[in-house]
Design a protein around this motif. Structure first.
Motif, PDB file in Angstrom:
ATOM      1  N   ILE A 123       0.825  -1.209   0.000  1.00 51.75           N
ATOM      2  CA  ILE A 123       0.000   0.000   0.000  1.00 51.75           C
ATOM      3  C   ILE A 123       0.860   1.259   0.000  1.00 51.75           C
ATOM      4  O   ILE A 123       1.999   1.258   0.458  1.00 51.75           O
ATOM      5  CB  ILE A 123      -0.977   0.025   1.190  1.00 51.75           C
ATOM      6  N   ASP A 124       0.278   2.335  -0.526  1.00 54.91           N
ATOM      7  CA  ASP A 124       0.945   3.635  -0.538  1.00 54.91           C
ATOM      8  C   ASP A 124       0.891   4.267   0.849  1.00 54.91           C
ATOM      9  O   ASP A 124       0.168   3.799   1.739  1.00 54.91           O
ATOM     10  CB  ASP A 124       0.267   4.565  -1.541  1.00 54.91           C
ATOM     11  N   GLU A 125       1.636   5.346   1.001  1.00 57.68           N
ATOM     12  CA  GLU A 125       1.598   6.095   2.250  1.00 57.68           C
ATOM     13  C   GLU A 125       0.199   6.686   2.474  1.00 57.68           C
ATOM     14  O   GLU A 125      -0.419   7.229   1.546  1.00 57.68           O
ATOM     15  CB  GLU A 125       2.625   7.230   2.206  1.00 57.68           C
ATOM     16  N   ASN A 177      -9.496   4.803  -1.616  1.00 56.97           N
ATOM     17  CA  ASN A 177      -8.583   5.878  -1.216  1.00 56.97           C
ATOM     18  C   ASN A 177      -7.326   5.952  -2.074  1.00 56.97           C
ATOM     19  O   ASN A 177      -6.366   6.640  -1.732  1.00 56.97           O
ATOM     20  CB  ASN A 177      -8.209   5.717   0.258  1.00 56.97           C
ATOM     21  N   ASN A 178      -7.343   5.228  -3.189  1.00 57.92           N
ATOM     22  CA  ASN A 178      -6.246   5.311  -4.168  1.00 57.92           C
ATOM     23  C   ASN A 178      -4.887   4.998  -3.536  1.00 57.92           C
ATOM     24  O   ASN A 178      -3.909   5.729  -3.720  1.00 57.92           O
ATOM     25  CB  ASN A 178      -6.230   6.709  -4.793  1.00 57.92           C
ATOM     26  N   LEU A 179      -4.826   3.874  -2.795  1.00 62.47           N
ATOM     27  CA  LEU A 179      -3.607   3.501  -2.077  1.00 62.47           C
ATOM     28  C   LEU A 179      -2.875   2.306  -2.706  1.00 62.47           C
ATOM     29  O   LEU A 179      -2.006   1.713  -2.077  1.00 62.47           O
ATOM     30  CB  LEU A 179      -3.952   3.174  -0.617  1.00 62.47           C
ATOM     31  N   THR A 225       0.387  -1.368  -8.258  1.00 64.28           N
ATOM     32  CA  THR A 225       0.054  -1.366  -9.683  1.00 64.28           C
ATOM     33  C   THR A 225       1.295  -1.167 -10.543  1.00 64.28           C
ATOM     34  O   THR A 225       1.487  -1.851 -11.551  1.00 64.28           O
ATOM     35  CB  THR A 225      -0.981  -0.265  -9.989  1.00 64.28           C
ATOM     36  N   ILE A 226       2.157  -0.247 -10.122  1.00 68.05           N
ATOM     37  CA  ILE A 226       3.393   0.017 -10.873  1.00 68.05           C
ATOM     38  C   ILE A 226       4.307  -1.206 -10.866  1.00 68.05           C
ATOM     39  O   ILE A 226       4.843  -1.615 -11.902  1.00 68.05           O
ATOM     40  CB  ILE A 226       4.127   1.241 -10.283  1.00 68.05           C
ATOM     41  N   LEU A 227       4.494  -1.807  -9.686  1.00 66.84           N
ATOM     42  CA  LEU A 227       5.372  -2.973  -9.581  1.00 66.84           C
ATOM     43  C   LEU A 227       4.844  -4.129 -10.407  1.00 66.84           C
ATOM     44  O   LEU A 227       5.605  -4.828 -11.092  1.00 66.84           O
ATOM     45  CB  LEU A 227       5.509  -3.394  -8.112  1.00 66.84           C
TER      46      LEU A 227
END
Length: 240
Positions: free
Chosen positions: A167-169, A217-219, A224-226
């Motif tokens: 997950i993103d920050e 929450n777009n996390l 997705t990039i990886l």
């Protein structure tokens, strides 16, 4: 007197034969893989047909930020379980490992390991024995020249990747209510307690709710990039 055990890395062997360099951070495409397997077979009798008892299959991908940061801050669980190994390799790079009965998942900072001026993350599956390999069509070294077998290995690698919690920050853009719920889901003890309860469907419902919150929450940008870069790298390697 009656047997021989050959071990180590085909990738490293190819680099040593070609450049006398002991590393595996560069690309190792399909043609080089086949040439290396053929070379080994010329040097060691019955290499093609010898039974494979272990196999490490992985990819090196470039990342927008240091791989160490992603491993520490973004990669949290596999199947909502904690890693069993978390080390810094004596300053040579961050390493996380998730261990199961038939395989390991290994994630580490390949660039820092070799002191490179770039960002490279290594994602790898280590199969402990034939029980994990045979269902994928892997019995011997010659099987690794079969593109369909390599595709099966990659499909399984991608399946294990999808099972990771990455997950993103969590920023202030996330509402206090959602942040509180997500934070509780980021506790290993939370999932452990759910696993211990008799209601098996309860954990599945919470996993679904967790995923909905992450998407809402777009996390999931880092994941997705990886994932995209894993697919791009595999397609590039198998076609070259």
């Amino acid at each position: 007197e009656k047997s021989v055990y050959v071990r180590n890395s085909l990738h490293k062997m190819a680099n040593y034969i070609e450049h006398e360099e002991d590393h595996n951070y560069n690309d190792f495409g399909y043609k080089r893989l086949c040439d290396t397997i053929d070379y080994l077979n010329r040097k060691v009798i019955d290499s093609y047909s010898a039974r494979l008892t272990q196999l490490e299959f992985g990819l090196n991908i470039n990342t927008p930020i240091p791989a160490e940061n992603i491993i520490v801050k973004n990669i949290l669980f596999h199947k909502h379980k904690l890693h069993n190994v978390d080390t810094n390799f004596n300053g040579k790079g961050k390493y996380k490992q998730f261990e199961y009965s038939n395989f390991y998942i290994k994630i580490y900072d390949k660039a820092k390991q070799y002191k490179l001026d770039t960002n490279i993350l290594r994602f790898e599956i280590k199969y402990k024995g034939s029980k994990g390999l045979n269902p994928l069509g892997v019995y011997n070294l010659l099987n690794l020249k079969d593109k369909e077998v390599l595709k099966a290995l990659f499909k399984n690698l991608l399946k294990r990747f999808d099972e990771l919690t990455i997950i993103d920050e969590i920023t202030d853009k996330v509402s206090k209510k959602d942040r509180k719920t997500i934070t509780s889901y980021l506790s290993f003890n939370y999932w452990e307690n759910l696993s211990e309860r008799k209601n098996k469907n309860l954990k599945a419902r919470h996993i679904k709710m967790f995923n909905v919150l992450l998407e809402k929450n777009n996390l999931l940008n880092t994941k997705t990039i990886l994932r995209k870069r894993l697919i791009e790298k595999f397609e590039s390697l198998i076609n070259n």
